[in-house]
Scaffold this motif. Structure first.
Motif, PDB file in Angstrom:
ATOM      1  N   MET A 101       0.844  -1.175   0.000  1.00  0.00           N
ATOM      2  CA  MET A 101       0.000   0.000   0.000  1.00  0.00           C
ATOM      3  C   MET A 101       0.890   1.238   0.000  1.00  0.00           C
ATOM      4  O   MET A 101       2.106   1.136   0.100  1.00  0.00           O
ATOM      5  N   ALA A 128       0.886   5.802   0.943  1.00  0.00           N
ATOM      6  CA  ALA A 128       0.194   6.942   1.529  1.00  0.00           C
ATOM      7  C   ALA A 128      -0.672   7.679   0.519  1.00  0.00           C
ATOM      8  O   ALA A 128      -1.663   8.319   0.882  1.00  0.00           O
ATOM      9  N   HIS A 159      -4.328   4.236   4.359  1.00  0.00           N
ATOM     10  CA  HIS A 159      -3.997   3.712   5.687  1.00  0.00           C
ATOM     11  C   HIS A 159      -5.220   3.720   6.608  1.00  0.00           C
ATOM     12  O   HIS A 159      -5.483   2.749   7.323  1.00  0.00           O
ATOM     13  N   ARG A 160      -5.959   4.803   6.557  1.00  0.00           N
ATOM     14  CA  ARG A 160      -7.163   4.897   7.391  1.00  0.00           C
ATOM     15  C   ARG A 160      -8.206   3.863   6.963  1.00  0.00           C
ATOM     16  O   ARG A 160      -8.867   3.232   7.797  1.00  0.00           O
ATOM     17  N   ALA A 190      -7.106   0.396   8.205  1.00  0.00           N
ATOM     18  CA  ALA A 190      -7.311   0.253   9.645  1.00  0.00           C
ATOM     19  C   ALA A 190      -8.788   0.067   9.968  1.00  0.00           C
ATOM     20  O   ALA A 190      -9.153  -0.747  10.830  1.00  0.00           O
ATOM     21  N   ILE A 213       2.592  -4.933   8.107  1.00  0.00           N
ATOM     22  CA  ILE A 213       2.283  -3.850   7.181  1.00  0.00           C
ATOM     23  C   ILE A 213       3.556  -3.263   6.578  1.00  0.00           C
ATOM     24  O   ILE A 213       4.500  -2.928   7.286  1.00  0.00           O
ATOM     25  N   THR A 256       4.464  -0.157   3.660  1.00  0.00           N
ATOM     26  CA  THR A 256       3.825   0.916   2.922  1.00  0.00           C
ATOM     27  C   THR A 256       4.884   1.770   2.247  1.00  0.00           C
ATOM     28  O   THR A 256       6.078   1.647   2.526  1.00  0.00           O
ATOM     29  N   ALA A 261       1.158   8.178   8.468  1.00  0.00           N
ATOM     30  CA  ALA A 261       0.827   6.764   8.269  1.00  0.00           C
ATOM     31  C   ALA A 261       0.672   6.051   9.604  1.00  0.00           C
ATOM     32  O   ALA A 261      -0.259   5.256   9.803  1.00  0.00           O
ATOM     33  N   ASP A 276      -2.650   7.184  11.097  1.00  0.00           N
ATOM     34  CA  ASP A 276      -3.833   6.648  10.420  1.00  0.00           C
ATOM     35  C   ASP A 276      -3.982   5.150  10.641  1.00  0.00           C
ATOM     36  O   ASP A 276      -5.107   4.633  10.736  1.00  0.00           O
ATOM     37  N   LEU A 277      -2.865   4.435  10.697  1.00  0.00           N
ATOM     38  CA  LEU A 277      -2.916   2.988  10.903  1.00  0.00           C
ATOM     39  C   LEU A 277      -3.176   2.640  12.367  1.00  0.00           C
ATOM     40  O   LEU A 277      -3.730   1.583  12.682  1.00  0.00           O
ATOM     41  N   PRO A 331       4.227   0.557  11.001  1.00  0.00           N
ATOM     42  CA  PRO A 331       4.481  -0.367   9.880  1.00  0.00           C
ATOM     43  C   PRO A 331       5.803  -1.098  10.066  1.00  0.00           C
ATOM     44  O   PRO A 331       6.764  -0.553  10.634  1.00  0.00           O
ATOM     45  N   CYS A 357       8.890   3.246  11.948  1.00  0.00           N
ATOM     46  CA  CYS A 357       8.836   1.965  11.240  1.00  0.00           C
ATOM     47  C   CYS A 357       9.994   1.122  11.756  1.00  0.00           C
ATOM     48  O   CYS A 357      10.921   1.628  12.393  1.00  0.00           O
TER      49      CYS A 357
END
Length: 245
Positions: free
Chosen positions: A1, A3, A11-12, A15, A27, A29, A47, A50-51, A55, A95
């Motif tokens: 995925m 952004a 991301h939203r 989730a 995850i 991204t 990110a 939103d997640l 990640p 991350c």
């Protein structure tokens, strides 16, 4: 995925759809360095927000789109700054690893092979195009990139084995590369199984918008590959490209 997918809400959306299952997923991204997008650092923390989780991997999305428009000196400076930013994001907990995802790495080889590449933080993961639909020059450059980075096999990833157009494989005899017929004589599992060796990667990202497509691709697990024939194909592809250039 990435952004930038789903109008910036990927991301939203993930989730929200995954709910409690998200914590059981790994995850990865992509964040974009292209002009017009927020700074990489801002995209990364957005990110995470939103997640609702960190990640496993963040990839710099198609850095060649920036490098191609810069002079060699500017490109080295840009890459050094970008690598430092990504390494800092790992250190600060945005991350667990960072890397790059490249659609066409032909302009990256010289950069990563330079003194700058040796003195800056090195990507821990690389994602490149994989499969029969990758042009010869891009496939060779991907091999070179993966070799230069010295990544373990587990951190060499592929993407887009059908270039968004699986019909381009229609009429191609893929059974010549297999140890037996693909499940249900389907082209997609055969093409995906071979893509893991064009170039050598440990995992491949595919589209998830069509459940029937994913069901077919799962059959690739049971497809056996004729490695010598794939090697012969690679050699012929390289030779043909050299003659054409």
């Amino acid at each position: 995925m990435a952004a930038t997918y789903h109008r910036g809400h990927a991301h939203r959306d993930l989730a929200g759809a995954a709910g409690d299952l998200l914590e059981r997923c790994t995850i990865s991204t992509k964040i974009s360095p292209r002009p017009g997008h927020p700074p990489l650092r801002d995209q990364a923390w957005r990110a995470v927000e939103d997640l609702g989780s960190v990640p496993a991997v963040m990839l710099v999305h198609n850095p060649e789109t920036v490098v191609a428009g810069l002079s060699p000196t500017e490109a080295r400076r840009w890459w050094s700054a970008t690598a430092e930013t990504m390494a800092d994001l790992v250190a600060r907990g945005a991350c667990r690893m960072w890397g790059l995802a490249s659609w066409d790495p032909r302009v990256l080889g010289a950069l990563l092979d330079s003194r700058t590449g040796a003195q800056t933080p090195s990507p821990q993961v690389a994602m490149v195009r994989a499969g029969f639909l990758v042009p010869a020059g891009v496939l060779t450059a991907s091999d070179t990139l993966l070799h230069q980075l010295g990544l373990p096999h587990a951190n060499r990833w592929g993407m887009s084995p059908f270039a968004g157009q699986p019909h381009l494989l229609d009429g191609i005899n893929l059974t010549q590369f297999l140890t037996g017929p693909p499940p249900g004589a389907a082209q997609l599992p055969a093409a995906l199984a071979a893509a893991f060796h064009l170039p050598e990667v440990s995992r491949i990202a595919v589209g998830a918008s069509t459940p029937a497509h994913l069901d077919q691709l799962l059959d690739a697990v049971d497809v056996g590959i004729q490695h010598q024939r794939l090697s012969d194909y690679r050699q012929r592809l390289t030779t043909h490209a050299a003659k054409a250039s």
